[in-house]
Design a protein around this motif. Structure first.
Motif, PDB file in Angstrom:
ATOM      1  N   LEU A  61      -1.812   3.619 -19.751  1.00  0.00           N
ATOM      2  CA  LEU A  61      -1.172   4.029 -18.503  1.00  0.00           C
ATOM      3  C   LEU A  61       0.352   3.905 -18.560  1.00  0.00           C
ATOM      4  O   LEU A  61       1.065   4.605 -17.851  1.00  0.00           O
ATOM      5  CB  LEU A  61      -1.715   3.211 -17.338  1.00  0.00           C
ATOM      6  CG  LEU A  61      -3.151   3.525 -16.918  1.00  0.00           C
ATOM      7  CD1 LEU A  61      -3.629   2.536 -15.865  1.00  0.00           C
ATOM      8  CD2 LEU A  61      -3.252   4.944 -16.396  1.00  0.00           C
ATOM      9  N   SER A  62       0.842   3.030 -19.434  1.00  0.00           N
ATOM     10  CA  SER A  62       2.290   2.833 -19.521  1.00  0.00           C
ATOM     11  C   SER A  62       3.012   4.094 -19.997  1.00  0.00           C
ATOM     12  O   SER A  62       4.176   4.305 -19.657  1.00  0.00           O
ATOM     13  CB  SER A  62       2.616   1.661 -20.449  1.00  0.00           C
ATOM     14  OG  SER A  62       2.388   1.995 -21.802  1.00  0.00           O
ATOM     15  N   PHE A  63       2.340   4.930 -20.772  1.00  0.00           N
ATOM     16  CA  PHE A  63       2.964   6.182 -21.209  1.00  0.00           C
ATOM     17  C   PHE A  63       3.222   7.102 -20.012  1.00  0.00           C
ATOM     18  O   PHE A  63       4.269   7.751 -19.932  1.00  0.00           O
ATOM     19  CB  PHE A  63       2.101   6.887 -22.258  1.00  0.00           C
ATOM     20  CG  PHE A  63       2.019   6.134 -23.552  1.00  0.00           C
ATOM     21  CD1 PHE A  63       3.100   6.103 -24.421  1.00  0.00           C
ATOM     22  CD2 PHE A  63       0.877   5.441 -23.888  1.00  0.00           C
ATOM     23  CE1 PHE A  63       3.039   5.412 -25.614  1.00  0.00           C
ATOM     24  CE2 PHE A  63       0.804   4.743 -25.084  1.00  0.00           C
ATOM     25  CZ  PHE A  63       1.889   4.725 -25.943  1.00  0.00           C
ATOM     26  N   ALA A  64       2.285   7.155 -19.091  1.00  0.00           N
ATOM     27  CA  ALA A  64       2.475   7.959 -17.877  1.00  0.00           C
ATOM     28  C   ALA A  64       3.567   7.355 -16.995  1.00  0.00           C
ATOM     29  O   ALA A  64       4.365   8.089 -16.394  1.00  0.00           O
ATOM     30  CB  ALA A  64       1.160   8.054 -17.107  1.00  0.00           C
ATOM     31  N   VAL A  65       3.624   6.042 -16.927  1.00  0.00           N
ATOM     32  CA  VAL A  65       4.661   5.378 -16.134  1.00  0.00           C
ATOM     33  C   VAL A  65       6.034   5.696 -16.708  1.00  0.00           C
ATOM     34  O   VAL A  65       6.975   6.028 -15.972  1.00  0.00           O
ATOM     35  CB  VAL A  65       4.416   3.852 -16.084  1.00  0.00           C
ATOM     36  CG1 VAL A  65       5.610   3.124 -15.478  1.00  0.00           C
ATOM     37  CG2 VAL A  65       3.148   3.547 -15.299  1.00  0.00           C
ATOM     38  N   MET A  66       6.165   5.599 -18.022  1.00  0.00           N
ATOM     39  CA  MET A  66       7.451   5.896 -18.677  1.00  0.00           C
ATOM     40  C   MET A  66       7.879   7.335 -18.389  1.00  0.00           C
ATOM     41  O   MET A  66       9.035   7.592 -18.043  1.00  0.00           O
ATOM     42  CB  MET A  66       7.325   5.663 -20.181  1.00  0.00           C
ATOM     43  CG  MET A  66       8.509   6.080 -20.990  1.00  0.00           C
ATOM     44  SD  MET A  66       9.770   4.840 -20.981  1.00  0.00           S
ATOM     45  CE  MET A  66      10.908   5.516 -22.170  1.00  0.00           C
ATOM     46  N   ALA A  67       6.955   8.268 -18.521  1.00  0.00           N
ATOM     47  CA  ALA A  67       7.273   9.676 -18.246  1.00  0.00           C
ATOM     48  C   ALA A  67       7.671   9.863 -16.782  1.00  0.00           C
ATOM     49  O   ALA A  67       8.604  10.612 -16.471  1.00  0.00           O
ATOM     50  CB  ALA A  67       6.080  10.559 -18.593  1.00  0.00           C
ATOM     51  N   GLY A  68       6.988   9.172 -15.878  1.00  0.00           N
ATOM     52  CA  GLY A  68       7.325   9.270 -14.464  1.00  0.00           C
ATOM     53  C   GLY A  68       8.717   8.738 -14.157  1.00  0.00           C
ATOM     54  O   GLY A  68       9.453   9.326 -13.361  1.00  0.00           O
ATOM     55  N   VAL A  69       9.102   7.650 -14.798  1.00  0.00           N
ATOM     56  CA  VAL A  69      10.440   7.097 -14.580  1.00  0.00           C
ATOM     57  C   VAL A  69      11.498   8.058 -15.111  1.00  0.00           C
ATOM     58  O   VAL A  69      12.531   8.273 -14.479  1.00  0.00           O
ATOM     59  CB  VAL A  69      10.574   5.697 -15.228  1.00  0.00           C
ATOM     60  CG1 VAL A  69      12.012   5.210 -15.194  1.00  0.00           C
ATOM     61  CG2 VAL A  69       9.667   4.708 -14.520  1.00  0.00           C
ATOM     62  N   VAL A  70      11.246   8.657 -16.262  1.00  0.00           N
ATOM     63  CA  VAL A  70      12.201   9.621 -16.827  1.00  0.00           C
ATOM     64  C   VAL A  70      12.380  10.801 -15.874  1.00  0.00           C
ATOM     65  O   VAL A  70      13.511  11.219 -15.586  1.00  0.00           O
ATOM     66  CB  VAL A  70      11.742  10.094 -18.224  1.00  0.00           C
ATOM     67  CG1 VAL A  70      12.573  11.269 -18.706  1.00  0.00           C
ATOM     68  CG2 VAL A  70      11.812   8.948 -19.224  1.00  0.00           C
ATOM     69  N   VAL A  71      11.302  11.324 -15.356  1.00  0.00           N
ATOM     70  CA  VAL A  71      11.382  12.438 -14.410  1.00  0.00           C
ATOM     71  C   VAL A  71      12.122  12.003 -13.147  1.00  0.00           C
ATOM     72  O   VAL A  71      12.979  12.732 -12.632  1.00  0.00           O
ATOM     73  CB  VAL A  71       9.971  12.971 -14.073  1.00  0.00           C
ATOM     74  CG1 VAL A  71      10.003  13.924 -12.893  1.00  0.00           C
ATOM     75  CG2 VAL A  71       9.356  13.638 -15.289  1.00  0.00           C
ATOM     76  N   LEU A  72      11.829  10.816 -12.650  1.00  0.00           N
ATOM     77  CA  LEU A  72      12.485  10.304 -11.450  1.00  0.00           C
ATOM     78  C   LEU A  72      13.995  10.171 -11.649  1.00  0.00           C
ATOM     79  O   LEU A  72      14.777  10.566 -10.783  1.00  0.00           O
ATOM     80  CB  LEU A  72      11.899   8.949 -11.066  1.00  0.00           C
ATOM     81  CG  LEU A  72      12.521   8.279  -9.852  1.00  0.00           C
ATOM     82  CD1 LEU A  72      11.999   8.942  -8.589  1.00  0.00           C
ATOM     83  CD2 LEU A  72      12.220   6.804  -9.839  1.00  0.00           C
TER      84      LEU A  72
END
Length: 109
Positions: A61-72
């Motif tokens: 799940l951390s990979f999705a979190v990292m991608a979400g932070v980058v997009v944010l």
């Protein structure tokens, strides 16, 4: 009559724009990694699974979190707002992790 259409010697707006992008890249990289690590640790302790399954699930799940932070970070209107949002999320998640870790240490887990 002086030429007013020439570009400044020191780079001017181009340099400032590049610095803004570099700041966002740095924030997305560092902040994304930090938040993903905090979320991974928090989920590893709180998911109702066996320890190896919880760690594996949290890591995936951390990979999705990292991608979400980058997009944010790149979606925010300003670098300051992105920094405040990233720091606020890190403080909230870090505080939650601290509470969970101290509670589980007191329970003998």
């Amino acid at each position: 009559m002086p030429n007013t259409t020439s570009t400044p010697i020191h780079g001017g707006p181009r340099l400032v724009g590049g610095a803004r992008i570099a700041g966002r890249v740095a924030l997305a990289t560092g902040g994304g990694y930090g938040i993903a690590a905090l979320v991974t640790a928090l989920l590893s302790l709180t998911l109702p699974l066996s320890r190896p399954e919880a760690v594996t699930t949290a890591t995936l799940l951390s990979f999705a979190v990292m991608a979400g932070v980058v997009v944010l970070v790149f979606a925010m209107r300003s670098l300051l707002r992105a920094t405040v949002m990233t720091a606020g999320a890190a403080i909230l998640i870090g505080g939650s992790l601290w509470l969970v870790a101290s509670a589980s240490a007191g329970a003998g887990f």
